[in-house]
Every structure is written in C-alpha cells, then in structure tokens.
Write an enzyme that holds these catalytic residues in place. Sequence first.
Site, short mmCIF file in Angstrom:
data_model
loop_
_atom_site.label_atom_id
_atom_site.label_comp_id
_atom_site.label_asym_id
_atom_site.label_seq_id
_atom_site.Cartn_x
_atom_site.Cartn_y
_atom_site.Cartn_z
N ARG A 15 -6.05 -23.63 36.37
CA ARG A 15 -6.82 -25.38 36.14
C ARG A 15 -7.13 -25.93 38.26
O ARG A 15 -7.40 -24.66 38.70
CB ARG A 15 -5.01 -25.70 36.37
CG ARG A 15 -4.28 -26.10 34.69
CD ARG A 15 -3.16 -26.64 35.42
NE ARG A 15 -1.72 -26.14 36.47
CZ ARG A 15 -0.65 -26.09 36.72
NH1 ARG A 15 -0.08 -27.60 36.72
NH2 ARG A 15 -0.08 -25.10 37.37
N LYS A 75 -2.03 -26.54 42.42
CA LYS A 75 -1.07 -26.31 42.93
C LYS A 75 -0.95 -26.26 44.86
O LYS A 75 -1.87 -26.57 45.50
CB LYS A 75 -1.10 -24.45 42.03
CG LYS A 75 -0.40 -24.60 41.44
CD LYS A 75 0.68 -25.04 40.84
CE LYS A 75 2.33 -24.47 40.79
NZ LYS A 75 3.66 -25.44 40.57
N TYR A 94 0.44 -30.89 44.01
CA TYR A 94 1.57 -30.91 43.80
C TYR A 94 2.35 -29.46 44.96
O TYR A 94 1.29 -28.98 45.07
CB TYR A 94 1.84 -29.94 42.61
CG TYR A 94 2.08 -30.32 41.01
CD1 TYR A 94 3.07 -31.77 40.53
CD2 TYR A 94 1.05 -30.16 40.20
CE1 TYR A 94 2.58 -32.17 39.71
CE2 TYR A 94 1.02 -30.38 39.26
CZ TYR A 94 1.39 -32.20 39.61
OH TYR A 94 1.96 -32.44 37.69
N HIS A 96 5.93 -29.24 45.87
CA HIS A 96 7.06 -28.00 46.14
C HIS A 96 7.55 -28.04 46.84
O HIS A 96 8.41 -27.00 47.35
CB HIS A 96 8.01 -28.13 45.05
CG HIS A 96 6.77 -27.70 43.30
ND1 HIS A 96 7.74 -29.23 43.20
CD2 HIS A 96 5.78 -27.90 43.00
CE1 HIS A 96 7.21 -28.65 41.65
NE2 HIS A 96 6.18 -28.41 41.50
N GLU A 118 4.89 -34.33 42.87
CA GLU A 118 6.10 -34.62 42.27
C GLU A 118 6.49 -35.74 42.49
O GLU A 118 7.96 -35.84 42.05
CB GLU A 118 6.64 -33.58 42.16
CG GLU A 118 6.92 -32.61 43.51
CD GLU A 118 5.87 -32.02 44.54
OE1 GLU A 118 5.71 -31.19 45.53
OE2 GLU A 118 4.80 -31.80 44.36
N ASP A 198 23.37 -32.86 29.36
CA ASP A 198 23.07 -34.20 30.41
C ASP A 198 23.89 -34.22 30.78
O ASP A 198 25.27 -34.59 30.28
CB ASP A 198 21.66 -34.49 30.16
CG ASP A 198 20.60 -35.19 31.22
OD1 ASP A 198 19.72 -34.93 31.62
OD2 ASP A 198 21.40 -35.83 31.91
N ASP A 270 10.13 -23.76 39.40
CA ASP A 270 8.81 -24.39 41.29
C ASP A 270 9.93 -24.86 42.53
O ASP A 270 9.14 -25.46 43.19
CB ASP A 270 8.03 -24.94 40.81
CG ASP A 270 8.17 -26.35 40.06
OD1 ASP A 270 9.44 -26.16 39.66
OD2 ASP A 270 7.32 -26.67 39.67
N ALA A 299 6.44 -20.08 37.60
CA ALA A 299 6.67 -21.19 38.64
C ALA A 299 5.37 -21.86 38.53
O ALA A 299 5.01 -23.16 38.29
CB ALA A 299 6.36 -20.88 39.95
#
Length: 368
Positions: A15, A75, A94, A96, A118, A198, A270, A299
């Site tokens: 990406r 990322k 992102y 994480h 995120e 859930d 991730d 990930a």
Amino acid sequence: MVIGVPTEIKNNENRVGITPGGVYELTKRGHTVYIQKDAGINSGFVNQQYIDAGANILDTIEEVYAIAQMIVKVKEPIAPEYTLIKKDQIVFTYFHFASSEPLTKAMIASGATCIAYETVEEADRSLPLLTPMSEVAGRMSIQQGARYLEKPVKGRGVLLGGVPGVSPGKVLVLGAGVVGIQAAKMAAGLGAHVTILDISMKRLRYVNDIMPPHVVTEFSNEFNIRKHIKTHDLIIGGVLIPGAKAPKLITRDMLKEMRPGTVIVDVAVDQGGCVETSKPTTHQDPVFIIDDVVHYCVANMPGAVPYTSTVALTNVTLPYVLKLADKGWETACAQDEVLKKGVNIVSGDVVYEEISEVFDIPYTPLAI
C-alpha cells in the site's frame, strides 16, 4: 505544510499512504507534497500520476523524511526508519503501539508527534480510520482461511461451502465488530455454517437481525469458546480493544482440543493477537503450525490487495490529513475531538493512557 509520503518498507507491504487524488486535494490548497519514487507503483499508481496531481518525486526515503513536516504512511515505522524521524515532525499512520515496546520507545526518543489512525475515535466508539482496513481484513480472513483449509497446505481438507450431500464447513468468529461481521458475511456467502461470539448483546442482536439463518450468535465466554473449537474448521480472531493489547481468548492448551488441520486466522495479531500462540507473520511466509493447528497471522493482511486498500484508506484519512495540513496538529486536534484521540505520543510524552499502562510508562494528559 510540507507533506512527505515514503515507500512502505515493511515486508510485502504494497500500500501507499495517499492516492494521486489525495495529493491533488492537498496541492490545490497550497501544500507541498513529496512522494518517494515508485511509492505507489504496487498500488497501481505510477510516478507520473502523482506529478500530474502536483507532487514532487524524491529518489530516497531519507530525502522524504528530511524535508517533510508531516509524514503520511500506512504502517508503523520499522527499525530502519526510527532515526529518520525528527523532533516535532508529525507522523500520521497506523502505529499499534501496544504491540511493540521497541517502536514505542523509539518514537518517544524521536520527539515527534505520533498520531495513530487506529485510535482516532468517534463519540460512539467507532474507529473511522481503522474501519475500512478491518473490512478488508475481515473479508480476506475467510478468503485466506478457505485456502489454508486445503490439504496440500496442511488444512483439514474441507470446502467451506460443502457440496450437495456433504455438510458445509463450520466457521467460528470471535468478535462481532467490523472484522467479525465482514468475516461472517463472506463465510455465509460461501455457504458455510457460521457461529459468531461477542460479549455485547447489542452487537449479537444486530448480527442476528442482518445475517441469514445459518449464522448463529452466542455469548462469548471461555466455556462457549472451548465448546466450539472442537467442532469448527476455521476460527477467525476479530476482537479489538482500541489502543490496547487484544485479550487472549484462545490459550495454548485449547489447541489440543481442536481437530488436526483446523485453521486459525488471527486478525488481531497487530494488537498482540487474541490467540496465545499467535506471532506476526508476513505474506511471504504467512502460516505456521502448532499442535497440528494452522496459524495464519499476517499483520498487514490488506497489503495483499493494495489498490483496494489504498483507495479505501485515503477515502477516510484524507479529511484528517487536510485538517492537519491546513491548521497544524494542535489547532486541528483542539477543534476536533475525534482526531484528538488519535494523538498517542508528543515530544517524548505518552499522551494515550492505554499505551502507558501496557509498558508502565508515565502518562501525560494531552494539554491542548
């Protein structure tokens, strides 16, 4: 503002941080955009498209980091990028952080302002910048899971949809969030029997309303998880606690209760993974086997479909990129509570509480 978009150098990450259309929106507002040469080529965007949109092309990643006031990525930075990030530089990507102490400490040391896609969070707790990639990953989890159920790659040898006279495969989905619902939708479309768990009855009622009858819901607890792992062929881990490590819902001892060739796709990897035996893998080497259970733990799953993922990501990140570029991060975040929640680290201070809790690092409230 000067915006830099480097080539993603994480393993098999195809990406790119922005499309040519996104560049056009920035340059027409008077901002300067530098794109690393060939950064978009794996997503289907060639250098000339960026030039036509008003961008400048730089040959190296070092040049991009050196000139930019704000870096727009996909990322998290990896080790070779740590020293390229400058004090007071905005890095919007992102991150994480909760899954990587070395990354967290490197960004603290850099003095940069780290804004994480995120953790940008709406008032209803939805995550607008994570949602499109969760949609992609949720759908891909079934696509990849179905592949690794095939016997040549050590799966159970089950066709998810079955055929006339043969029962369909069974898919267990942990979590009824964006990943879980997209996974259930894809699995149901293939004709599989789907069980989705859930802890939110509100989410389970929603799933029950929108899904066909062969998607069934149950409350998530250890008893129900242990019951279902014995009979399901494909297990999807799609749980999320924003900004924090994922809970370990499947422990090592549970693998012994699964049938040989069962496949686990841990989309939560991730954020540390919701399976105790998970560890991040890459598209180049995506699976490993423990106790005859196939683990798929890539990930950056959306990196395998970079055109779709890049366009989907730019659709949601661009409005925030424009705010940051137009106003600077402090004014933009002061005026937008949703964006403000994305700020994780500022000038060496951790300003996102969940990160400080994970690594026992002092927490400093964001003062804007």
